[in-house]
Design an enzyme around this catalytic site. Sequence first.
Site, PDB file in Angstrom:
ATOM      1  N   HIS A   7      -0.965  -0.126  21.461  1.00 37.15           N
ATOM      2  CA  HIS A   7      -1.410  -0.205  20.075  1.00 37.15           C
ATOM      3  C   HIS A   7      -1.469   1.195  19.486  1.00 37.15           C
ATOM      4  CE1 HIS A   7      -2.558  -4.435  19.894  1.00 37.15           C
ATOM      5  NE2 HIS A   7      -3.046  -4.328  21.099  1.00 37.15           N
ATOM      6  N   TYR A  62       1.892   6.004  17.492  1.00 42.33           N
ATOM      7  CA  TYR A  62       1.776   5.348  18.787  1.00 42.33           C
ATOM      8  C   TYR A  62       2.061   6.357  19.882  1.00 42.33           C
ATOM      9  CZ  TYR A  62       2.571   1.068  16.033  1.00 42.33           C
ATOM     10  OH  TYR A  62       2.498   0.052  15.117  1.00 42.33           O
ATOM     11  N   LYS A  81      -8.374   2.141  15.009  1.00 43.00           N
ATOM     12  CA  LYS A  81      -7.645   3.407  15.000  1.00 43.00           C
ATOM     13  C   LYS A  81      -8.595   4.504  14.533  1.00 43.00           C
ATOM     14  CE  LYS A  81      -3.678   0.811  13.436  1.00 43.00           C
ATOM     15  NZ  LYS A  81      -3.462   0.182  14.754  1.00 43.00           N
TER      16      LYS A  81
END
Lengths: 251, 237
Positions: free
Chosen positions: B156, B148, B190
């Site tokens: 997020h 993070y 991600k």
Amino acid sequence: MQLNFMAPRWKWKGAEAKALAEPISKSVSELQLSLAETESSGTLSSCNVLLAVEPEQAELLDRCCFGRLVLSAEKVKKWIQLSFEEAFFLHYNLKCIKISLHGRCLENEVDTWLYMKSKRPNFPMFFKAYSHLRSKNWVLRSGLQYGVDFVAYRHHPSLVHSEYSVLVQSGDSDRLRVWSDIHCAVRLSGSVAKTLLTLYVNGNFKGEDLNLPVCLENFTVEEQTISRWSPELSREDEFTNSKQNVTNVSN
Amino acid sequence: MAPRWKWKGAEAKALAEPVSETVLELQSSFAQTEASGFLSSCNVLLSVEPEQADLLDRCCFGRPVVNVEKDKRWIQLSFEEAFFLFYKLKCVKISLHGCSLENEVDLWRSMSSFKPNFATSYKAYSHLRSKNWIVRSGLQYGVDFVVYRHHPSLVHSEYAVLVQSISGIDRLKVWSDIHCSVRLTGSVAKTLLILYVNGIVKTENMNLPLCLKDYTVEEQTIRRWSPELSREDETKT
């Protein structure tokens, strides 16, 4: 309530009826006869087998989901690209195609086996898993894009969504060794509405006997599904008679 | 992929309180009141004052363990987190079976004996932490760590990290493994980041944390390439 049973997802209304009317086993028998009659021959290369067939046979192969059509300018023949597993299944189990290498026909299935094994050391294990499912009339395709080895369909992919994503393992396998690998595979399978199925192929993979396809008879396959267990969904309902549920492992 | 802040004002809050500053606060607080951790075969349990527990949470070290004690808080730390606090930040003491491990070599050896790939895992962890990334377990995303940009309550996580070492278990050996990781990572918004940790194995000091200086880390992201999205626009130069 059966927790881990996911009903097959048919793609359109009437798809299930169509599937019941034309079982895979029947299409496979038709394919077998047709290919045997014309003595079709596949050309072996280091990664696949190219098969030249009549248009009707191409359609039969498609109905049973063997191989992929290769675009070509030819009008008379159709070219189908088969994976090693698909080709060897047609050659050894169904005995309906011949295999040739460098222009020479390989009479003996042992020669084909040895060649395929030399190009892909894990071929015996993969083929055992492939033929194990195919013999039960599951339709198998490459699972590469889903991060697995195969995806298994109950019937033709145009009628139904695949239900299982299959990982092939053997004794000294290096898949799913750490928890994060398991989570990765389970989570991805779940996100595409499939159940993760691992096939453990047990056999002696290093012996001399591996040189013959009959060694396949000495291999056994253990099936195991891995799915998430949710405590909230698995609580006993006080108001009904709850039966013992098999949760994570099914054989 | 731009960082996804969790609420309006989160980015401003993050800019106002950089992680580096909170870490310094943590360090000075712990320098005053020594905290002691207990090493087990899989983690370290740390006993702290409530204010220190809050600081640890703000820097995202460990997880609080629910207990009835009112004066002390118990925090469960992973080996990487504990060693980082001990060796890098020098703000905790660690004991094993009641004996305090004064020497970092002893702690290193103990952790390495419990977790065979601890060296590479720790190198990757400290590599990211030193750059002020918040690092947490990536188990549920099928990876080793998730990172993070700031506290997880504000943003997020952006990267899903897999740690690869030269000697050790190889991940991503076949195409289906790569597809699996890339696809899952993408589905949780991600980017997959591989950290290749190269450790030079010198038998004399392989057990010492000093060997970390000789380790190098190569970073590589893996993404899908979409031809349609990557075409040159004819109307622009």
